[in-house]
Scaffold this active site. Structure first.
Site, PDB file in Angstrom:
ATOM      1  CG  ASP A 191      -0.146   0.149   2.532  1.00 26.84           C
ATOM      2  OD1 ASP A 191       0.856  -0.594   2.699  1.00 26.84           O
ATOM      3  OD2 ASP A 191      -0.499   0.997   3.372  1.00 26.84           O
ATOM      4  CD  GLU A 250       4.392   1.226   7.093  1.00 23.92           C
ATOM      5  OE1 GLU A 250       5.042   1.570   8.092  1.00 23.92           O
ATOM      6  OE2 GLU A 250       4.153   2.017   6.166  1.00 23.92           O
TER       7      GLU A 250
HETATM    8 ZN   LIG Z   1       7.069   2.221   4.048  1.00 23.67          ZN
END
Ligand SMILES: [Zn+2]
Length: 465
Positions: free
Chosen positions: A105, A171
């Protein structure tokens, strides 16, 4: 290369395989960059799923995994996290297992006008590939895949090393299901060595292993002295206003050099690479004549010592300022904690300091406490030596052990769930990568060296007795 470093017998073959596979790796990375997999609320989660599917296909394409799947875990009772890719291959004949982590992501692109080329249109200019996620962290995903490809090409698909790939999908949105994920899939994620490819290198010619990450503690602090506002002309000079109390209290947090002066907040003793105050002034954009704060080597101040910053303040605005004694003031306090000290202990030290130093009997309220532990690699482990050696062979330059002033909170979760694993924080970024900013980019030479480093590491682990 230092005398201690023996080139791996397959180093030249691995180098050739990495070089031959580089155009494909860059093209595959470009395809990932084209998918706007922003994991934040308000962005289309279908794109994160599409990016997970693409990463899954890349792992399947290596042909070495027993299973490759998309997997999720709950954030809480009401909500499931974004899809990760999880691939496993069982170790054989007593060989170690290595887990390769990256995240697929990305951060939102920000204002399109700030980009020289469109954020989701991968574009090579000079020796860099530009695009959102080109470095952070789709390059991490791709470095793992390309290293597996090169390693397999040289040693064949019939190797004994255990392999796990874990490509997270949220993340950049706080890894909110991370702890649940690694608990849920604990058996399949278990590894002797965990490579977290989400950090940076010293510069484009010098590799770095990140061995220290500061922790953090943030909270809201309200300082109150009066039940209500009063006329400052009538009572000023005798009744203590909250702003005076807050200013006096906050001032006790630092000494005259601007170094943290809170008993119980500790510093870590460790050598740091050279870094001048002039470089700091340049990189952090000091105004003319402004001087640094703190003491000791500059990087030690940012990596190994605590720091306290007041990042916000709620008080009447200048526009609305009337001649009154302010009854209460709220500030946001953000502290960075030296690697090795627990954030819980650091919070206790901060709270004790504030309560002991509140002037004029001011009432203090602390709320919204948020904290994350730092991380300190045990650099005596064999995996650290193997990784630094692999870096030196791939880069032809000795690896530096570095710290990061910021935090990667999920690493503390990894340490908690897998206490016996050796964790290697590596990366494909360099100081010009501008992760999270407009014109994010990957240095293609660094990319090649990062892939080769990991291919060498896999080969070293495969040949470990
Ligand atoms: Zn990163």
């Amino acid at each position: 290369m230092t005398d201690a470093t023996q080139p791996h017998p397959a180093l030249d073959q691995l180098r050739e395989a990495v070089q031959a596979g580089l155009p494909t790796a860059i093209a595959d990375l470009g395809s990932l960059v084209r998918i706007p997999s922003v994991s934040w609320d308000g962005f289309d989660p279908a794109e994160v799923r599409r990016s997970a599917e693409a990463a899954k296909a890349l792992l399947e394409g290596t042909g070495v995994f027993d299973s490759v799947e998309l997997a999720t875990a709950a954030i809480d009772e009401s909500r499931e996290g974004q899809p990760a890719v999880l691939a496993t291959r069982a170790a054989r004949n007593g060989k170690p297992t290595i887990l390769l982590y990256a995240h697929h992501d990305v951060q939102p692109p920000g204002a399109a006008d700030d980009w020289e080329s469109a954020p989701f249109e991968p574009t090579v200019r000079g020796d860099r590939l530009y695009g959102r996620g080109a470095a952070d962290d789709k390059a991490g995903v791709m470095a793992h895949v390309a290293a597996i490809r090169a390693f397999t090409e040289v040693v064949g698909a019939d190797f004994d090393l255990g392999l796990v790939a874990f490509f997270e999908g949220e993340e950049e949105f706080g890894s909110r299901s991370f702890k649940n994920f690694i608990t849920k899939y604990r058996d399949r994620l278990a590894a002797d060595v965990i490579v977290v490819a989400d950090s940076d290198n010293w510069d484009e010619a010098t590799p770095a292993l990140t061995v220290g990450l500061r922790g953090n503690v943030t909270f809201k602090l309200t300082v109150a002295t009066l039940e209500h506002a009063s006329h400052s002309g009538m009572y000023g000079g005798a009744a203590p206003d909250a702003m005076l109390a807050a200013i006096r209290l906050l001032d006790t947090l630092w000494d005259a050099d601007g170094a943290v002066a809170v008993e119980g907040l500790v510093a870590r003793e460790a050598a740091t690479p050279d870094y001048t105050e002039e470089k700091l002034a340049d990189e952090a954009a000091f105004l003319d004549g402004v001087t640094p704060i703190g003491r000791g080597p500059v990087l030690s101040r940012m990596w190994n010592q605590p720091a306290i910053t007041i990042t916000g303040i709620d008080a009447p605005t200048v526009l609305n300022a009337s001649n009154t004694l302010v009854p209460s003031v709220t500030v946001k306090l953000s502290a960075r904690i030296a690697p090795g000290q627990s954030s819980a202990e650091a919070f206790r030290a901060l709270e004790a300091h504030l309560r002991a130093n509140a002037p004029f009997g001011a009432h203090l309220t602390i709320a919204d406490v948020d904290r994350g532990d730092g991380f300190l690699v045990d650099t005596s482990g064999w995996a650290v030596a193997e990784a630094k050696d692999a870096m030196e062979q791939a880069w032809d330059a000795a690896a530096l052990e570095t710290g990061i002033g910021g935090s990667i909170p999920f690493i503390a979760d990894l340490v908690e769930v897998f206490p016996d694993a050796q964790i290697l924080v590596t990366g494909v970024e360099d100081p010009d990568s501008r992760a999270h900013s407009p014109n994010e980019s990957l240095h293609l030479g660094v990319f090649r060296r990062a892939i080769l480093t990991e291919a060498v590491l896999l080969a070293k682990l495969e040949s470990r007795a």
